[in-house]
Design a protein around this motif. Structure first.
Motif: not given
Length: 337
Positions: A110, A164, A166, A214, A218, A220, A223, A226
């Motif tokens: 990740d 996390t 990010w 994203w 993204p 994933y 995500w 986010y």
């Protein structure tokens, strides 16, 4: 006071005549007065307009937001941009290796996804064809890219974040990735503040672009939500170091140049000037290609900021990169004749 007098109060006369675009545009100042004039050029603080056979220089802060936006848009017309060869299906994307460390439970995979995304925003505009692999380790004393390299020439980047968070990963890594793009090296620190400010700009640039990436693609699917947080993180940093509109970049530099030499990593000052550099890269991302040449002439010998920029310009290979550095010199009020 009639409209003509108002117009001449907010336009500053320039003695030479230049050639502008053929099409005039409407411009409105903050008091609501509108004129038609041709666009000549713009920098971070001013726009030059052509009207009645003369050039006039106008502070961007004296214009309405729509006119400011028009000036920024016209400052990089498509006909003036030559895609650099680097934009062709680009070379080898740098290998980023996240090593096992106390990342607070975040998976290496990740973390790698986030770092690759942040590097991708800058790499497509870099002049270099390839980089040695980048090894990413954990730091507890602030993020850094080490002068020391790995056994095979790998770059060693240490990030001071975990879990996390990010946005922190992305912001810190973009900054260190910019140092690699700049060909960072040891030597005189008199102008290191400028490279630090460029790299702060790179972080803001990357995160605002990551938001768009994203939203569409993204790392994933889950995500995607986010994405707004990435841009929010960058915007909060900008808002906390807002530029004083009445101040020009040249005035700011003159007021702060000694302190910048003393403390090149003063993040408040780095971010403040980054807010004025950011539009230059967002309007024309190809400008990132110029940073590869910024340290070519760096030695242990001290240089003035004007000499530093002149050396950078001399090292650039493309005319557009040379002009970009000249624009910076004019913006900071240190252009050599």
């Amino acid at each position: 006071m009639n409209d003509t007098k108002i117009l001449y109060l907010f336009l500053f006369f320039v003695t030479h005549v230049a050639f502008g675009q053929a099409k005039p545009h409407e411009w409105m100042n903050i008091s609501g007065t509108t004129i038609e004039a041709k666009f000549i050029r713009a920098d971070a603080d001013t726009v030059t307009l052509f009207m009645n056979g003369r050039n006039f220089v106008v502070k961007l802060s004296d214009l309405k937001p729509d006119s400011q936006a028009l000036a920024r848009k016209l400052s990089t017309p498509e006909t003036a941009i030559r895609p650099r060869p680097a934009a062709k299906e680009k070379k080898n994307f740098p290998e980023i290796r996240v090593i096992k460390a106390d990342w607070g439970g975040a998976s290496l995979r990740d973390i790698g996804k986030v770092l690759n995304s942040s590097a991708r925003q800058l790499w497509s505009h870099a002049s270099q064809e390839e980089f040695k692999p980048i090894i990413v380790d954990r730091s507890r004393t602030g993020p850094i890219v080490l002068f020391r390299r790995g056994n095979e020439g790998q770059y060693i980047v240490r990030l001071d974040t975990h879990k996390t968070f990010w946005s922190q990963y992305a912001f810190q890594f973009s900054h260190e990735f910019c140092h690699i793009m700049c060909g960072y090296k040891a030597g005189d620190q008199s102008n290191q503040w400028f490279e630090e400010s460029l790299c702060e700009t790179a972080s803001l640039f990357a995160m605002r672009r990551m938001r768009k990436e994203w939203e569409e693609k993204p790392p994933y699917p889950n995500w995607k939500s986010y994405a707004p947080a990435l841009e929010k993180y960058a915007q909060e940093r900008l808002d906390s170091h807002a530029w004083r509109e009445s101040l020009t970049v040249a005035e700011w530099y003159d007021n702060n140049k000694e302190k910048l030499k003393e403390n090149p990593t003063d993040r408040e000052k780095n971010t403040t000037i980054a807010s004025k550099l950011l539009p230059l890269f967002e309007q024309c991302p190809e400008n990132w290609g110029a940073v590869a040449f910024i340290n070519i002439h760096k030695t242990k010998d001290s240089r003035s900021f004007s000499t530093y920029l002149a050396d950078w310009r001399r090292a650039c290979k493309l005319a557009r990169d040379k002009e970009f550095v000249s624009e910076l010199a004019r913006m900071f009020g240190v252009e050599k004749s």
